[in-house]
Each structure stands twice: as structure tokens, then as C-alpha cells.
Design a protein around this motif. Structure first.
Motif, short mmCIF file in Angstrom:
data_model
loop_
_atom_site.label_atom_id
_atom_site.label_comp_id
_atom_site.label_asym_id
_atom_site.label_seq_id
_atom_site.Cartn_x
_atom_site.Cartn_y
_atom_site.Cartn_z
N MET A 1 0.84 -1.17 0.00
CA MET A 1 0.00 0.00 0.00
C MET A 1 0.89 1.24 0.00
SD MET A 1 -3.06 0.74 -0.29
CE MET A 1 -4.51 -0.16 0.01
N ASP A 2 0.42 2.31 -0.57
CA ASP A 2 1.17 3.55 -0.67
C ASP A 2 1.08 4.32 0.65
OD1 ASP A 2 1.56 2.86 -3.33
OD2 ASP A 2 -0.25 3.90 -3.99
N LYS A 3 2.24 4.66 1.19
CA LYS A 3 2.25 5.36 2.48
C LYS A 3 1.65 6.75 2.32
CE LYS A 3 6.16 3.00 4.49
NZ LYS A 3 7.48 3.11 5.08
N GLY A 4 0.77 7.08 3.22
CA GLY A 4 0.14 8.39 3.22
C GLY A 4 -1.10 8.46 2.34
N TYR A 5 -1.32 7.46 1.54
CA TYR A 5 -2.46 7.48 0.63
C TYR A 5 -3.35 6.25 0.85
CZ TYR A 5 0.13 11.10 -1.79
OH TYR A 5 0.80 12.25 -2.08
N GLU A 6 -3.31 5.66 2.02
CA GLU A 6 -4.07 4.44 2.30
C GLU A 6 -5.58 4.67 2.24
OE1 GLU A 6 -1.66 5.52 4.44
OE2 GLU A 6 -0.08 4.02 4.23
N LYS A 7 -6.03 5.82 2.67
CA LYS A 7 -7.47 6.08 2.75
C LYS A 7 -8.04 6.69 1.47
CE LYS A 7 -7.46 6.45 7.73
NZ LYS A 7 -7.80 7.24 8.90
N GLU A 8 -7.17 6.96 0.50
CA GLU A 8 -7.63 7.53 -0.76
C GLU A 8 -8.31 6.44 -1.58
OE1 GLU A 8 -7.31 10.73 -2.05
OE2 GLU A 8 -6.49 11.37 -0.12
N LYS A 29 9.92 -1.43 -13.11
CA LYS A 29 11.35 -1.06 -13.04
C LYS A 29 11.60 -0.14 -11.85
CE LYS A 29 12.43 -1.28 -17.96
NZ LYS A 29 12.78 -0.47 -19.14
N MET A 30 10.68 0.75 -11.59
CA MET A 30 10.83 1.71 -10.48
C MET A 30 10.46 1.09 -9.14
SD MET A 30 11.63 4.83 -11.63
CE MET A 30 11.03 5.87 -10.36
N SER A 31 9.84 -0.09 -9.15
CA SER A 31 9.36 -0.76 -7.94
C SER A 31 8.38 0.12 -7.17
CB SER A 31 10.52 -1.17 -7.03
OG SER A 31 11.36 -2.06 -7.69
N LYS A 32 7.53 0.77 -7.91
CA LYS A 32 6.51 1.64 -7.32
C LYS A 32 5.14 1.20 -7.84
CE LYS A 32 9.32 4.68 -5.42
NZ LYS A 32 9.39 4.90 -4.02
N SER A 33 4.13 1.58 -7.11
CA SER A 33 2.77 1.34 -7.60
C SER A 33 2.50 2.33 -8.73
CB SER A 33 1.76 1.52 -6.48
OG SER A 33 1.69 2.88 -6.11
N GLN A 34 1.48 2.07 -9.49
CA GLN A 34 1.16 2.95 -10.61
C GLN A 34 0.81 4.35 -10.13
OE1 GLN A 34 -1.81 1.07 -13.09
NE2 GLN A 34 -0.59 -0.80 -13.31
N SER A 35 0.11 4.44 -9.02
CA SER A 35 -0.25 5.75 -8.48
C SER A 35 0.99 6.53 -8.05
CB SER A 35 -1.18 5.58 -7.28
OG SER A 35 -2.37 4.98 -7.66
N MET A 36 1.91 5.84 -7.34
CA MET A 36 3.11 6.53 -6.85
C MET A 36 4.04 6.91 -7.99
SD MET A 36 3.17 7.06 -3.60
CE MET A 36 1.48 7.56 -3.77
N ALA A 37 4.16 6.06 -9.01
CA ALA A 37 5.00 6.38 -10.16
C ALA A 37 4.46 7.61 -10.88
CB ALA A 37 5.08 5.19 -11.11
N LEU A 38 3.16 7.65 -11.08
CA LEU A 38 2.57 8.80 -11.75
C LEU A 38 2.73 10.06 -10.90
CD1 LEU A 38 1.04 9.74 -14.23
CD2 LEU A 38 -1.10 9.18 -13.06
N LEU A 39 2.58 9.96 -9.59
CA LEU A 39 2.77 11.09 -8.69
C LEU A 39 4.21 11.59 -8.72
CD1 LEU A 39 1.46 12.92 -6.55
CD2 LEU A 39 2.17 11.26 -4.83
N LEU A 40 5.17 10.67 -8.74
CA LEU A 40 6.59 11.07 -8.82
C LEU A 40 6.88 11.81 -10.13
CD1 LEU A 40 8.43 7.93 -7.41
CD2 LEU A 40 8.41 10.22 -6.43
#
Length: 132
Positions: A1-8, A29-40
Motif C-alpha cells: 500500500m502507498d504510504k500516506g495514501y491508504e485512505k484515498e 522497473k521503479m518498484s513503485k505502484s502505478q499511483s506513486m510512479a505517476l505522482l513522482l
């Protein structure tokens, strides 16, 4: 789960299948969720003031060329300072503190009077009167 965005809650986006596949590979490749990769990605573009339509290549090359010119300018200034200030100053200081042989002055001593043998130095006065 994405830290800080659990309740979203999740939202759907409509993207083409080819783009979705490419994006999912990138996220793995980035080892991130799709939401976190797009946010980055969004944060990166906003923080650096870069538009995705612009190519970053030429800007980095011009920046590198500018830095090289500045560095060459600094090197030229340092060489000029060394040539016109440092070396002459060092030469003057060395000449001031260089050990020169002091001129040998004769020491002031008591004069030696050579004594000649068989020479009478003092004589009594001969008086005809025997008076002292």
C-alpha cells in the motif's frame, strides 16, 4: 500500500492499451505502484519546471557547455593571478630572506706589538747628578 495514501479511493483513467503496458513496465522497473510512479513523474515536472513536450537533451548539453566555459574562465583567472602576483611576490620574499654570506669584518682586538729580541724597549735616563 502507498504510504500516506491508504485512505484515498481509486479513480480510473482512460489511456490506450499500448501506453498502459509501457507504463506498467516502467512502474515495475521503479518498484513503485502505478499511483506513486505517476505522482513522482508529476512532482518531477512541476519541481523542475519542465514540460513533457520539451526535450531535455539540448538543455543539459548547453548547461554543460556553459559550466565548462565558466570553469575555463576560473582557470584562466587563477593562472593570471599566479603569473602576475604570486610568483613575483614569492621571488621577492625569497630574495629578502635568502641567506647571503655576511662580509667578514675584522674583530676589534688589542693590537699586538711584536717584541723584537735583543731590543731594549726602556732605558733609564742617565743623570750626572745622583739624585733621584
Amino acid at each position: 500500500m502507498d504510504k500516506g495514501y491508504e485512505k484515498e479511493r481509486f479513480e480510473t483513467l482512460k489511456i490506450k492499451t499500448i501506453v498502459a503496458v509501457k507504463f506498467r513496465r516502467f512502474c515495475k522497473k521503479m518498484s513503485k505502484s502505478q499511483s506513486m510512479a505517476l505522482l513522482l513523474m508529476l512532482d518531477f515536472f512541476e519541481d523542475n519546471g519542465i514540460s513533457p513536450n520539451e526535450s531535455i537533451g539540448p538543455k543539459m548539453q548547453t548547461l554543460e557547455a556553459l559550466i565548462k566555459k565558466r570553469i575555463n574562465g576560473v582557470i584562466a583567472i587563477m593562472k593570471h593571478i599566479e603569473k602576475n602576483q604570486t610568483k613575483p611576490t614569492v621571488a621577492m620574499m625569497q630574495s629578502l630572506f635568502e641567506e647571503l654570506e655576511p662580509t667578514k669584518k675584522p674583530l676589534i682586538l688589542e693590537k699586538e706589538i711584536p717584541i723584537r729580541k735583543n731590543e731594549i724597549r726602556f732605558q733609564e735616563k742617565k743623570h750626572t747628578n745622583n739624585e733621584l
